[in-house]
Design a protein around this motif. Structure first.
Motif, PDB file in Angstrom:
ATOM      1  N   GLY A   1      20.104 -44.501 -36.557  1.00 16.52           N
ATOM      2  CA  GLY A   1      20.193 -43.113 -37.436  1.00 16.52           C
ATOM      3  C   GLY A   1      21.117 -42.649 -37.431  1.00 16.52           C
ATOM      4  N   ALA A   2      20.857 -42.332 -36.652  1.00 14.04           N
ATOM      5  CA  ALA A   2      21.205 -40.719 -36.106  1.00 14.04           C
ATOM      6  C   ALA A   2      20.883 -39.468 -36.739  1.00 14.04           C
ATOM      7  CB  ALA A   2      22.522 -40.245 -35.150  1.00 14.04           C
ATOM      8  N   ALA A   3      19.027 -39.498 -37.530  1.00 18.06           N
ATOM      9  CA  ALA A   3      19.028 -38.846 -38.285  1.00 18.06           C
ATOM     10  C   ALA A   3      17.344 -38.426 -38.098  1.00 18.06           C
ATOM     11  CB  ALA A   3      18.157 -39.423 -39.812  1.00 18.06           C
ATOM     12  N   TRP A   4      16.451 -37.527 -38.427  1.00 15.37           N
ATOM     13  CA  TRP A   4      15.178 -37.039 -38.134  1.00 15.37           C
ATOM     14  C   TRP A   4      14.191 -38.212 -38.892  1.00 15.37           C
ATOM     15  CZ3 TRP A   4      15.078 -33.674 -34.846  1.00 15.37           C
ATOM     16  CH2 TRP A   4      15.443 -32.596 -35.241  1.00 15.37           C
ATOM     17  N   ASP A   5      12.840 -38.966 -38.043  1.00 17.13           N
ATOM     18  CA  ASP A   5      12.602 -39.589 -38.647  1.00 17.13           C
ATOM     19  C   ASP A   5      11.165 -39.107 -39.057  1.00 17.13           C
ATOM     20  OD1 ASP A   5      10.486 -41.854 -38.737  1.00 17.13           O
ATOM     21  OD2 ASP A   5      12.237 -42.803 -37.271  1.00 17.13           O
ATOM     22  N   GLY A   6      10.859 -39.351 -40.061  1.00 23.50           N
ATOM     23  CA  GLY A   6       9.860 -38.124 -40.847  1.00 23.50           C
ATOM     24  C   GLY A   6       8.490 -38.657 -40.906  1.00 23.50           C
ATOM     25  N   ARG A   7       8.434 -40.577 -40.142  1.00 27.61           N
ATOM     26  CA  ARG A   7       7.533 -41.104 -39.325  1.00 27.61           C
ATOM     27  C   ARG A   7       6.531 -40.151 -37.975  1.00 27.61           C
ATOM     28  NH1 ARG A   7       8.726 -47.270 -40.077  1.00 27.61           N
ATOM     29  NH2 ARG A   7      10.694 -46.181 -39.689  1.00 27.61           N
ATOM     30  N   LEU A   8       7.306 -40.458 -37.498  1.00 27.65           N
ATOM     31  CA  LEU A   8       7.809 -40.142 -36.294  1.00 27.65           C
ATOM     32  C   LEU A   8       7.587 -38.271 -36.045  1.00 27.65           C
ATOM     33  CD1 LEU A   8      10.727 -41.204 -33.764  1.00 27.65           C
ATOM     34  CD2 LEU A   8       7.942 -42.354 -33.624  1.00 27.65           C
ATOM     35  N   ALA A   9       7.633 -37.605 -36.983  1.00 26.87           N
ATOM     36  CA  ALA A   9       6.971 -36.201 -37.195  1.00 26.87           C
ATOM     37  C   ALA A   9       5.858 -35.852 -37.577  1.00 26.87           C
ATOM     38  CB  ALA A   9       8.381 -35.735 -38.247  1.00 26.87           C
ATOM     39  N   ASP A  10       4.958 -37.202 -38.148  1.00 30.03           N
ATOM     40  CA  ASP A  10       4.406 -36.839 -39.104  1.00 30.03           C
ATOM     41  C   ASP A  10       2.861 -37.656 -37.591  1.00 30.03           C
ATOM     42  OD1 ASP A  10       4.472 -36.363 -42.036  1.00 30.03           O
ATOM     43  OD2 ASP A  10       4.625 -38.610 -42.027  1.00 30.03           O
ATOM     44  N   LEU A  11       3.472 -38.356 -36.838  1.00 30.46           N
ATOM     45  CA  LEU A  11       2.819 -38.232 -35.379  1.00 30.46           C
ATOM     46  C   LEU A  11       2.385 -37.649 -34.860  1.00 30.46           C
ATOM     47  CD1 LEU A  11       4.243 -42.038 -33.828  1.00 30.46           C
ATOM     48  CD2 LEU A  11       1.829 -41.479 -35.082  1.00 30.46           C
ATOM     49  N   PHE A  12       3.127 -36.743 -34.505  1.00 29.31           N
ATOM     50  CA  PHE A  12       3.477 -35.274 -33.540  1.00 29.31           C
ATOM     51  C   PHE A  12       2.998 -34.290 -34.611  1.00 29.31           C
ATOM     52  CE2 PHE A  12       6.601 -37.579 -31.090  1.00 29.31           C
ATOM     53  CZ  PHE A  12       6.353 -37.432 -30.175  1.00 29.31           C
ATOM     54  N   SER A  13       2.368 -34.735 -35.987  1.00 30.09           N
ATOM     55  CA  SER A  13       1.442 -33.356 -36.673  1.00 30.09           C
ATOM     56  C   SER A  13       2.910 -32.508 -37.346  1.00 30.09           C
ATOM     57  CB  SER A  13       0.676 -32.648 -36.482  1.00 30.09           C
ATOM     58  OG  SER A  13      -0.787 -33.725 -36.255  1.00 30.09           O
ATOM     59  N   LEU A  14       4.144 -32.963 -37.488  1.00 26.41           N
ATOM     60  CA  LEU A  14       5.540 -32.121 -37.547  1.00 26.41           C
ATOM     61  C   LEU A  14       6.075 -32.661 -38.909  1.00 26.41           C
ATOM     62  CD1 LEU A  14       7.256 -31.361 -34.903  1.00 26.41           C
ATOM     63  CD2 LEU A  14       5.136 -29.750 -34.905  1.00 26.41           C
ATOM     64  N   GLY A  15       4.870 -33.389 -39.842  1.00 25.36           N
ATOM     65  CA  GLY A  15       5.722 -33.704 -41.048  1.00 25.36           C
ATOM     66  C   GLY A  15       6.098 -32.471 -41.884  1.00 25.36           C
ATOM     67  N   ASP A  16       5.195 -31.421 -41.864  1.00 22.23           N
ATOM     68  CA  ASP A  16       5.254 -30.621 -43.223  1.00 22.23           C
ATOM     69  C   ASP A  16       6.106 -29.490 -42.489  1.00 22.23           C
ATOM     70  OD1 ASP A  16       3.629 -31.835 -44.770  1.00 22.23           O
ATOM     71  OD2 ASP A  16       1.790 -31.182 -43.381  1.00 22.23           O
ATOM     72  N   GLU A  17       6.920 -29.541 -41.128  1.00 22.06           N
ATOM     73  CA  GLU A  17       7.926 -28.521 -40.709  1.00 22.06           C
ATOM     74  C   GLU A  17       8.988 -28.750 -41.347  1.00 22.06           C
ATOM     75  OE1 GLU A  17       7.316 -25.677 -38.891  1.00 22.06           O
ATOM     76  OE2 GLU A  17       5.203 -26.886 -38.281  1.00 22.06           O
ATOM     77  N   ARG A  18       9.747 -27.248 -41.689  1.00 25.17           N
ATOM     78  CA  ARG A  18      11.617 -27.417 -41.744  1.00 25.17           C
ATOM     79  C   ARG A  18      11.829 -27.922 -40.704  1.00 25.17           C
ATOM     80  NH1 ARG A  18      15.685 -25.863 -44.457  1.00 25.17           N
ATOM     81  NH2 ARG A  18      16.560 -22.687 -43.629  1.00 25.17           N
ATOM     82  N   LEU A  19      12.706 -28.648 -40.950  1.00 27.75           N
ATOM     83  CA  LEU A  19      14.058 -28.610 -39.312  1.00 27.75           C
ATOM     84  C   LEU A  19      15.235 -28.658 -40.025  1.00 27.75           C
ATOM     85  CD1 LEU A  19      12.083 -32.758 -38.762  1.00 27.75           C
ATOM     86  CD2 LEU A  19      11.749 -30.415 -37.693  1.00 27.75           C
ATOM     87  N   PRO A  20      16.029 -28.133 -38.708  1.00 24.76           N
ATOM     88  CA  PRO A  20      17.435 -27.862 -39.182  1.00 24.76           C
ATOM     89  C   PRO A  20      18.428 -28.861 -39.482  1.00 24.76           C
ATOM     90  CG  PRO A  20      16.771 -27.458 -36.910  1.00 24.76           C
ATOM     91  CD  PRO A  20      15.602 -28.017 -37.822  1.00 24.76           C
ATOM     92  N   ARG A  21      19.122 -28.756 -40.599  1.00 28.55           N
ATOM     93  CA  ARG A  21      20.412 -29.506 -40.539  1.00 28.55           C
ATOM     94  C   ARG A  21      21.090 -29.845 -39.448  1.00 28.55           C
ATOM     95  NH1 ARG A  21      26.081 -29.594 -42.128  1.00 28.55           N
ATOM     96  NH2 ARG A  21      26.171 -26.881 -42.507  1.00 28.55           N
TER      97      ARG A  21
END
Length: 338
Positions: free
Chosen positions: A179-199
């Motif tokens: 999908g060429a996009a950030w993956d929220g589920r993967l971010a959650d796995l790394f405890s990064l789900g609440d991080e502000r990610l760049p565009r």
């Protein structure tokens, strides 16, 4: 006439080149950087040194060229991360370099998700990539500010924007390759789900302007350094490949619009996004190449890198040196190897 300042911010140095559509390469300036190697697999850089090297090399190259520039392009290390204050741009941590293996414990905790992560991202669950480093940094250094790859921080200082390009994002382990996009589920796995990610932007997108090198100039051409080398070596068609040598050595092959998953221990990433298309590449990595030569020089075994051929041609009595100073990458993926 179009004149471009192209900056490659690497691990061992920053190179700035002014290229002109008619005259070709008209100026080159380089600034050396020395990472700090720490006990326990740590490799760090001073963020201020990275920014200063970009500004100094870029300004020297423009001065040497003796002409105004029409655009600035920036290639980056890919997986090196830091925490920083988005309001002021102030670093809140050292830059944790792609060679750093201290996030091995993070990867070990997620071992049961290894196959799912590989299928989703095209990458191997390894501390080489940026998300484990981001998670390690959050756990061990600071919870303040934002945590991103160095390109986002450098571009913020140049333009005020908060962006990264698709090739850099694809080196994170929290990026959906198809999908060429950030993956929220993967971010959650790394405890990064609440991080502000760049565009996420394309490599051909103008992300802002800067006055860092003279008059106000558009900034575009954001890309990982190895993918930039794929372009530079004219590997623009599916099936073409290159191997370049720097701090490490990296073999990349263009797979076109197919995000093929490797069965041989290689990784798959976005090569670049441009003209509305996403192209992919597979790659294999050797972490320690030029940095191993520098180590030999520091030991006094070499006076310069040009002596390496004569040294390896001598009879070694069967002794082989494997410079796994930062672990082994493809196809073994043994970050603990030394």
């Amino acid at each position: 006439m179009t004149t471009i300042l192209a900056i490659d911010q690497g691990t061992s140095g920053t190179k700035a080149i002014v290229v002109d559509a008619e005259d070709g390469t008209v100026a080159i300036a380089e600034e050396t950087i020395r990472p700090t190697y720490l006990p326990g697999g740590g490799v760090e850089q001073n963020p201020h040194e990275l920014l200063d090297s970009v500004l100094t090399a870029g300004r020297r190259a423009v001065s040497m060229a003796g002409r105004t520039i029409d655009g600035v392009a920036l290639a980056n290390q890919g997986e090196t991360v830091l925490a920083w204050d988005e309001a002021t741009g102030t670093p809140l941590s050292p830059a944790i370099v792609w060679q750093d293996s201290r996030a091995e414990s993070i990867c070990a905790e997620l071992a049961e998700h290894r196959e799912a992560i590989a299928q989703r991202t095209g990458l191997v669950l390894d501390p080489y990539f940026s998300a484990p480093k981001m998670a390690w940094l959050r756990r061990n250094l600071t919870r303040d500010g934002v945590v991103t790859t160095t390109d986002t921080w450098l571009v913020h200082h140049l333009t005020g924007e908060f962006v990264t390009d698709a090739s850099t994002a694809s080196r994170s382990l929290i990026f959906d390759l198809d999908g060429a996009a950030w993956d929220g589920r993967l971010a959650d796995l790394f405890s990064l789900g609440d991080e502000r990610l760049p565009r996420i932007v394309g490599s051909d997108e103008v992300v802002g302007t800067t006055r860092a090198f003279g008059q106000e100039t558009p900034v575009a051409g954001l890309i990982v350094d190895q993918q930039a080398a794929l372009v530079a070596e004219a590997c623009l068609e599916q099936g073409t490949a290159k191997c370049t040598y720097g701090t490490g050595a990296f073999l990349l092959a263009n797979t076109g619009s197919d995000p093929v998953r490797s069965s041989a221990g290689l990784t798959t990433s976005v090569a670049w996004q441009a003209a509305g298309q996403t192209l992919y590449c597979v790659d294999g990595q050797v972490y320690t190449v030029a940095s191993a030569v520098r180590w030999l020089q520091d030991l006094g075994l070499l006076q310069s890198a040009t002596e390496i051929d004569a040294l390896v041609a001598e009879d070694s009595d069967g002794v082989m040196c494997v410079p796994a100073f930062a672990g082994l990458a493809a196809p073994w993926w043994a970050s603990e190897a030394m």
